[in-house]
Design a protein around this motif. Structure first.
Motif, PDB file in Angstrom:
ATOM      1  N   GLN A   1       0.833  -1.208   0.000  1.00 24.40           N
ATOM      2  CA  GLN A   1       0.000   0.000   0.000  1.00 24.40           C
ATOM      3  C   GLN A   1       0.870   1.263   0.000  1.00 24.40           C
ATOM      4  OE1 GLN A   1      -2.119  -1.019   3.610  1.00 24.40           O
ATOM      5  NE2 GLN A   1      -4.026  -1.366   2.467  1.00 24.40           N
ATOM      6  N   PHE A   2       1.897   1.248   0.832  1.00 22.41           N
ATOM      7  CA  PHE A   2       2.780   2.415   0.910  1.00 22.41           C
ATOM      8  C   PHE A   2       3.523   2.612  -0.411  1.00 22.41           C
ATOM      9  CE2 PHE A   2       6.538   4.844   2.407  1.00 22.41           C
ATOM     10  CZ  PHE A   2       5.864   5.925   2.967  1.00 22.41           C
ATOM     11  N   LYS A   3       3.950   1.508  -1.023  1.00 24.20           N
ATOM     12  CA  LYS A   3       4.621   1.611  -2.321  1.00 24.20           C
ATOM     13  C   LYS A   3       3.655   2.164  -3.371  1.00 24.20           C
ATOM     14  CE  LYS A   3       7.372  -0.707  -5.767  1.00 24.20           C
ATOM     15  NZ  LYS A   3       8.087  -1.898  -6.187  1.00 24.20           N
ATOM     16  N   GLY A   4       2.409   1.751  -3.334  1.00 24.18           N
ATOM     17  CA  GLY A   4       1.419   2.280  -4.271  1.00 24.18           C
ATOM     18  C   GLY A   4       1.238   3.782  -4.113  1.00 24.18           C
ATOM     19  N   MET A   5       1.163   4.247  -2.869  1.00 26.12           N
ATOM     20  CA  MET A   5       1.051   5.678  -2.610  1.00 26.12           C
ATOM     21  C   MET A   5       2.298   6.413  -3.088  1.00 26.12           C
ATOM     22  SD  MET A   5       0.975   7.842   0.926  1.00 26.12           S
ATOM     23  CE  MET A   5       2.750   7.681   0.985  1.00 26.12           C
ATOM     24  N   ALA A   6       3.461   5.865  -2.795  1.00 24.74           N
ATOM     25  CA  ALA A   6       4.725   6.485  -3.199  1.00 24.74           C
ATOM     26  C   ALA A   6       4.833   6.563  -4.718  1.00 24.74           C
ATOM     27  CB  ALA A   6       5.901   5.706  -2.612  1.00 24.74           C
ATOM     28  N   THR A   7       4.400   5.518  -5.401  1.00 22.73           N
ATOM     29  CA  THR A   7       4.432   5.507  -6.868  1.00 22.73           C
ATOM     30  C   THR A   7       3.498   6.562  -7.433  1.00 22.73           C
ATOM     31  OG1 THR A   7       4.985   3.157  -6.879  1.00 22.73           O
ATOM     32  CG2 THR A   7       4.113   4.073  -8.925  1.00 22.73           C
ATOM     33  N   MET A   8       2.313   6.685  -6.858  1.00 27.99           N
ATOM     34  CA  MET A   8       1.365   7.701  -7.314  1.00 27.99           C
ATOM     35  C   MET A   8       1.953   9.103  -7.126  1.00 27.99           C
ATOM     36  SD  MET A   8      -2.492   8.510  -5.987  1.00 27.99           S
ATOM     37  CE  MET A   8      -1.871   9.250  -4.481  1.00 27.99           C
ATOM     38  N   MET A   9       2.556   9.335  -5.972  1.00 34.99           N
ATOM     39  CA  MET A   9       3.166  10.638  -5.711  1.00 34.99           C
ATOM     40  C   MET A   9       4.299  10.895  -6.702  1.00 34.99           C
ATOM     41  SD  MET A   9       3.235  10.793  -1.566  1.00 34.99           S
ATOM     42  CE  MET A   9       3.908  12.442  -1.516  1.00 34.99           C
ATOM     43  N   SER A  10       5.132   9.910  -6.936  1.00 34.41           N
ATOM     44  CA  SER A  10       6.273  10.052  -7.840  1.00 34.41           C
ATOM     45  C   SER A  10       5.825  10.374  -9.261  1.00 34.41           C
ATOM     46  CB  SER A  10       7.111   8.774  -7.841  1.00 34.41           C
ATOM     47  OG  SER A  10       7.585   8.505  -6.549  1.00 34.41           O
TER      48      SER A  10
ATOM     49  N   ILE B   1      12.423   7.980  -7.841  1.00 33.41           N
ATOM     50  CA  ILE B   1      11.771   8.823  -6.838  1.00 33.41           C
ATOM     51  C   ILE B   1      10.993   7.955  -5.847  1.00 33.41           C
ATOM     52  CG2 ILE B   1      10.099  10.674  -6.459  1.00 33.41           C
ATOM     53  CD1 ILE B   1      10.867  11.667  -9.338  1.00 33.41           C
ATOM     54  N   THR B   2      10.294   6.963  -6.361  1.00 34.50           N
ATOM     55  CA  THR B   2       9.547   6.045  -5.492  1.00 34.50           C
ATOM     56  C   THR B   2      10.488   5.372  -4.496  1.00 34.50           C
ATOM     57  OG1 THR B   2       7.883   5.647  -7.193  1.00 34.50           O
ATOM     58  CG2 THR B   2       8.055   3.992  -5.444  1.00 34.50           C
ATOM     59  N   ASN B   3      11.626   4.914  -4.979  1.00 33.43           N
ATOM     60  CA  ASN B   3      12.581   4.248  -4.091  1.00 33.43           C
ATOM     61  C   ASN B   3      13.135   5.190  -3.029  1.00 33.43           C
ATOM     62  OD1 ASN B   3      12.261   1.722  -5.224  1.00 33.43           O
ATOM     63  ND2 ASN B   3      13.901   2.031  -6.706  1.00 33.43           N
ATOM     64  N   TRP B   4      13.325   6.461  -3.377  1.00 34.22           N
ATOM     65  CA  TRP B   4      13.774   7.433  -2.368  1.00 34.22           C
ATOM     66  C   TRP B   4      12.751   7.538  -1.243  1.00 34.22           C
ATOM     67  CZ3 TRP B   4      15.255  11.768  -6.356  1.00 34.22           C
ATOM     68  CH2 TRP B   4      16.487  11.453  -6.938  1.00 34.22           C
ATOM     69  N   ILE B   5      11.483   7.566  -1.612  1.00 29.16           N
ATOM     70  CA  ILE B   5      10.426   7.636  -0.598  1.00 29.16           C
ATOM     71  C   ILE B   5      10.430   6.360   0.250  1.00 29.16           C
ATOM     72  CG2 ILE B   5       7.919   7.705  -0.227  1.00 29.16           C
ATOM     73  CD1 ILE B   5       7.763   9.435  -2.826  1.00 29.16           C
ATOM     74  N   LEU B   6      10.552   5.214  -0.398  1.00 30.36           N
ATOM     75  CA  LEU B   6      10.503   3.932   0.307  1.00 30.36           C
ATOM     76  C   LEU B   6      11.725   3.703   1.192  1.00 30.36           C
ATOM     77  CD1 LEU B   6       9.094   1.663  -2.536  1.00 30.36           C
ATOM     78  CD2 LEU B   6       7.840   2.697  -0.615  1.00 30.36           C
ATOM     79  N   GLU B   7      12.855   4.287   0.839  1.00 30.10           N
ATOM     80  CA  GLU B   7      14.072   4.112   1.636  1.00 30.10           C
ATOM     81  C   GLU B   7      14.032   4.890   2.939  1.00 30.10           C
ATOM     82  OE1 GLU B   7      17.291   5.148  -0.987  1.00 30.10           O
ATOM     83  OE2 GLU B   7      16.976   3.370  -2.217  1.00 30.10           O
TER      84      GLU B   7
ATOM     85  N   PRO C   1      10.095  25.122 -18.601  1.00 21.09           N
ATOM     86  CA  PRO C   1       9.025  24.697 -19.514  1.00 21.09           C
ATOM     87  C   PRO C   1       8.770  23.196 -19.413  1.00 21.09           C
ATOM     88  CG  PRO C   1      11.058  25.087 -20.722  1.00 21.09           C
ATOM     89  CD  PRO C   1      11.314  25.498 -19.300  1.00 21.09           C
ATOM     90  N   ASP C   2       7.507  22.811 -19.525  1.00 17.71           N
ATOM     91  CA  ASP C   2       7.124  21.399 -19.570  1.00 17.71           C
ATOM     92  C   ASP C   2       7.814  20.573 -18.486  1.00 17.71           C
ATOM     93  OD1 ASP C   2       5.713  19.201 -20.553  1.00 17.71           O
ATOM     94  OD2 ASP C   2       7.369  18.622 -21.862  1.00 17.71           O
ATOM     95  N   SER C   3       7.628  21.002 -17.251  1.00 20.00           N
ATOM     96  CA  SER C   3       8.288  20.315 -16.151  1.00 20.00           C
ATOM     97  C   SER C   3       7.353  20.183 -14.965  1.00 20.00           C
ATOM     98  CB  SER C   3       9.548  21.078 -15.737  1.00 20.00           C
ATOM     99  OG  SER C   3      10.250  20.376 -14.741  1.00 20.00           O
ATOM    100  N   LYS C   4       7.646  19.162 -14.166  1.00 18.54           N
ATOM    101  CA  LYS C   4       7.002  18.996 -12.866  1.00 18.54           C
ATOM    102  C   LYS C   4       8.064  19.276 -11.810  1.00 18.54           C
ATOM    103  CE  LYS C   4       3.417  15.765 -14.356  1.00 18.54           C
ATOM    104  NZ  LYS C   4       2.861  14.400 -14.190  1.00 18.54           N
ATOM    105  N   HIS C   5       7.862  18.795 -10.603  1.00 17.80           N
ATOM    106  CA  HIS C   5       8.696  19.117  -9.447  1.00 17.80           C
ATOM    107  C   HIS C   5      10.192  18.827  -9.658  1.00 17.80           C
ATOM    108  CE1 HIS C   5       9.646  19.790  -5.278  1.00 17.80           C
ATOM    109  NE2 HIS C   5      10.055  18.551  -5.119  1.00 17.80           N
ATOM    110  N   PHE C   6      10.525  17.701 -10.232  1.00 18.33           N
ATOM    111  CA  PHE C   6      11.932  17.347 -10.428  1.00 18.33           C
ATOM    112  C   PHE C   6      12.429  17.935 -11.746  1.00 18.33           C
ATOM    113  CE2 PHE C   6      11.089  14.490  -6.983  1.00 18.33           C
ATOM    114  CZ  PHE C   6      12.310  14.371  -6.333  1.00 18.33           C
ATOM    115  N   ILE C   7      12.667  19.224 -11.721  1.00 16.16           N
ATOM    116  CA  ILE C   7      13.101  19.967 -12.913  1.00 16.16           C
ATOM    117  C   ILE C   7      14.394  19.377 -13.467  1.00 16.16           C
ATOM    118  CG2 ILE C   7      13.840  22.223 -13.775  1.00 16.16           C
ATOM    119  CD1 ILE C   7      12.045  23.461 -11.555  1.00 16.16           C
ATOM    120  N   MET C   8      15.282  18.979 -12.571  1.00 18.88           N
ATOM    121  CA  MET C   8      16.570  18.432 -13.011  1.00 18.88           C
ATOM    122  C   MET C   8      16.409  17.135 -13.807  1.00 18.88           C
ATOM    123  SD  MET C   8      15.675  17.643  -9.794  1.00 18.88           S
ATOM    124  CE  MET C   8      16.301  18.962  -8.799  1.00 18.88           C
ATOM    125  N   PHE C   9      15.303  16.439 -13.648  1.00 17.73           N
ATOM    126  CA  PHE C   9      15.003  15.256 -14.454  1.00 17.73           C
ATOM    127  C   PHE C   9      14.263  15.636 -15.739  1.00 17.73           C
ATOM    128  CE2 PHE C   9      14.670  12.220 -10.536  1.00 17.73           C
ATOM    129  CZ  PHE C   9      16.046  12.156 -10.460  1.00 17.73           C
TER     130      PHE C   9
END
Length: 159
Positions: free
Chosen positions: A45-54, A67-73, A134-142
């Protein structure tokens, strides 16, 4: 007086004002129903939430797992309560004390309102430049690495 330049990447001095307008910080508690529910999630469940957020933090599908793995770690309790602390934080009034030049890089995830929000929240920061990727979300560097590094390098090498 020591720090001469700062770079902020898709950060706001008061996230709560965007996510929960008008809600006072005192209303946010560690032992909230949301926090209890999140802490009670099993691994899947937590991984599902983390994936959705990512998924909402980058346009690059190949970075979602990172990003998901950073949250899970992170320690789950630290993550959940840290998010509560983030929502309680409001440093808008202290920005007038900052003397350093600031480059604020924002993501236009929500269109033109994103820049308006940044300008409003950083009103008290005197020496700033706000630029929207332009055309970016939170992780601009990605999402926009060339744009990101060009802006950062130009700012760091400027007078």
């Amino acid at each position: 007086d020591i720090v001469k330049k700062i770079i902020l990447v898709d950060a706001l001095p008061c996230m709560r004002e965007v996510m929960m307008p008008g809600v006072p910080a005192e209303n946010l508690q560690y032992e909230s129903p949301y926090n209890k529910q999140t802490l009670a999630m099993d691994v899947d469940q937590f991984k599902g939430m983390a994936t959705m957020m990512s998924t909402n933090m980058t346009n690059k599908k190949d970075k979602i797992e990172t990003i998901t793995n950073w949250i899970l770690e992170a320690d789950k309790k630290t993550y959940v309560y840290g998010y509560t602390d983030l929502l309680k934080l409001d440093v808008r009034t202290q920005l007038s004390k900052v003397k350093a030049k600031a480059l604020i890089l924002g993501a236009p995830t929500y269109g033109a309102v994103a820049k308006e929000t940044m300008e409003k929240q950083y009103t008290n920061l005197a020496n700033k430049r706000i630029e929207m990727a332009p055309d970016s979300k939170h992780f601009i560097m990605f999402d926009q690495p060339e744009w990101f590094y060009k802006k950062v390098n130009a700012f760091l090498t400027s007078e």
